[in-house]
Design an enzyme around this catalytic site. Sequence first.
Site, PDB file in Angstrom:
ATOM      1  NE  ARG A   1      -0.453   1.694   3.614  1.00  0.00           N
ATOM      2  CZ  ARG A   1       0.659   2.424   3.727  1.00  0.00           C
ATOM      3  NH1 ARG A   1       1.848   1.858   3.879  1.00  0.00           N
ATOM      4  NH2 ARG A   1       0.609   3.728   3.671  1.00  0.00           N
ATOM      5  N   GLY A   2       0.202   2.419  -0.101  1.00  0.00           N
ATOM      6  CA  GLY A   2       0.966   3.645  -0.256  1.00  0.00           C
ATOM      7  C   GLY A   2       1.161   3.857  -1.755  1.00  0.00           C
ATOM      8  CB  ALA A   3       0.478   6.791  -3.900  1.00  0.00           C
TER       9      ALA A   3
ATOM     10  NE  ARG B   1      -6.299   0.900  -1.889  1.00  0.00           N
ATOM     11  CZ  ARG B   1      -5.676   1.481  -0.861  1.00  0.00           C
ATOM     12  NH1 ARG B   1      -4.378   1.308  -0.693  1.00  0.00           N
ATOM     13  NH2 ARG B   1      -6.343   2.239  -0.004  1.00  0.00           N
TER      14      ARG B   1
ATOM     15  CD  GLN C   1      -3.659   2.861   6.742  1.00  0.00           C
ATOM     16  OE1 GLN C   1      -4.297   3.277   7.697  1.00  0.00           O
ATOM     17  NE2 GLN C   1      -4.215   2.615   5.581  1.00  0.00           N
TER      18      GLN C   1
ATOM     19  CG  ASP D   1      -3.045   8.015  -1.702  1.00  0.00           C
ATOM     20  OD1 ASP D   1      -2.955   8.552  -0.578  1.00  0.00           O
ATOM     21  OD2 ASP D   1      -2.742   6.836  -1.920  1.00  0.00           O
TER      22      ASP D   1
ATOM     23  CG  ASN E   1      -2.426  11.549   2.447  1.00  0.00           C
ATOM     24  OD1 ASN E   1      -1.894  10.617   1.852  1.00  0.00           O
ATOM     25  ND2 ASN E   1      -2.144  11.826   3.708  1.00  0.00           N
ATOM     26  CE  LYS E   2      -5.436   5.723   4.235  1.00  0.00           C
ATOM     27  NZ  LYS E   2      -6.385   4.863   3.482  1.00  0.00           N
TER      28      LYS E   2
HETATM   29  O1  MRU Z   1      -4.758   3.273   2.020  1.00  0.00           O
HETATM   30  P1  MRU Z   1      -3.278   3.476   2.007  1.00  0.00           P
HETATM   31  O2  MRU Z   1      -2.603   2.940   3.223  1.00  0.00           O
HETATM   32  O3  MRU Z   1      -2.648   2.984   0.716  1.00  0.00           O
HETATM   33  O4  MRU Z   1      -3.104   5.050   2.028  1.00  0.00           O
HETATM   34  C1  MRU Z   1      -1.812   5.580   1.960  1.00  0.00           C
HETATM   35  C2  MRU Z   1      -1.774   7.034   2.081  1.00  0.00           C
HETATM   36  O5  MRU Z   1      -2.772   7.724   2.169  1.00  0.00           O
HETATM   37  C3  MRU Z   1      -0.401   7.647   1.992  1.00  0.00           C
HETATM   38  O6  MRU Z   1      -0.320   8.785   2.784  1.00  0.00           O
HETATM   39  C4  MRU Z   1      -0.118   8.005   0.533  1.00  0.00           C
HETATM   40  O7  MRU Z   1      -0.278   6.903  -0.296  1.00  0.00           O
HETATM   41  C5  MRU Z   1       1.232   8.565   0.359  1.00  0.00           C
HETATM   42  S1  MRU Z   1       2.473   7.359   0.527  1.00  0.00           S
HETATM   43  C6  MRU Z   1       3.979   8.021   0.244  1.00  0.00           C
END
Ligand code: MRU
Length: 362
Positions: free
Chosen positions: A53-55, A96, A210, A251, A261-262
């Site tokens: 996970r994470g962009a 996703r 997270q 993201d 973002n999250k």
């Molecule tokens: O749902 P996730 O855990 O994939 O969400 C991740 C985030 O929102 C991060 O902050 C984002 O992807 C940036 S990661 C460098």
Amino acid sequence: MGTDIHHLDTVTFDDELDRIEIIDQTLLPGIVKTIYLQTAEEIYEAIARLQVRGAPAIGVTAGFALYLLMKKCGASDRNAFEKEMTKTADYLNSSRPTAVNLSWALNRMKKCADRTLNSSVTEWQSLREQVLDAMRRECFAIRDEDIDACRRMGEYGLSLISDGSGILTHCNAGRLATVRYGTATAPIYLAHEKGMHLHVYCDETRPLLQGARLTAFELSSAGIETTLACDNMASSLMKAGKIQAVFVGCDRVAANGDAANKIGTSGVAILARHYGIPFYVCAPLTTIDPATPTGADIVIEERDPSEVTELWYRERMAPDNTCFSVYNPAFDVTDHDLITAIVTPKGILRAPYTDSIADVMS
Ligand code: MRU
């Protein structure tokens, strides 16, 4: 299995065994386990279930995935190869919706394959070998560029931090969300390396935690002073003067600077504005999407209600009847006017973002 993540890349590819290797993030912080992905279904599930996970990490995985799956496909000519590649990319892309790195990486891989497929070579087996060779180089380039982008963001971000600061971060934009270093955490790791003294406050980040499971884990295990706070405690920390800057990841950044973002990030930005604290978004160029005009055009992923009602509880912690429902968007959009600056690998962008983003992407 082991206990340390700092000697591991979050996503790698094993050329000899033809498999993607990821740290299974659903098991952290209790278990550090590498898992191996070989089929389209395994890769789709790993992304959808947030094992990776994470962009940026999703983008790197997608690049490796398209190479691996096309290498394994038995297409007997150019047309069959192209058809299979489109089908596979569409399938992976549906895992996703919000992080643009996923479609960005798949499109880059497809374009790379198309360039070779359009060459004058007519004999299919040698053309196939050339295409796969180009795709292999491209996915490793995506991986290497991610590492380099994070390091550069770290350097630019560091110029915004003073020794002794308290930094608040939300979700995990750490090394676990990239290949190494992270985006929002890159300046923090760099500051630590240089002997600066920072204290990082991690929002727990409901509902998938997270912040608690990943960010607090990776920073504290690197020897960085870390305090965990529930999401509803950020205002109290800011009021107490403990936070000098907020650093978050993203993201998808729209052309006008609105940043998805999250879920919860936008609320933190509003609080930071209230308390006069700078709010920085760290964005590799792979997360900036000039084709999306504003935050209103970003598709926000809705996730399973059970993540809110059951996942972390011994028994269900919500009613269960026909009048009851759960709101569970995975992301929100922070309006560009709440963002003090966007830290990219090519420099620090300031408002008006429509201009600074167009410049950096040109
Ligand atoms: O749902 P996730 O855990 O994939 O969400 C991740 C985030 O929102 C991060 O902050 C984002 O992807 C940036 S990661 C460098």
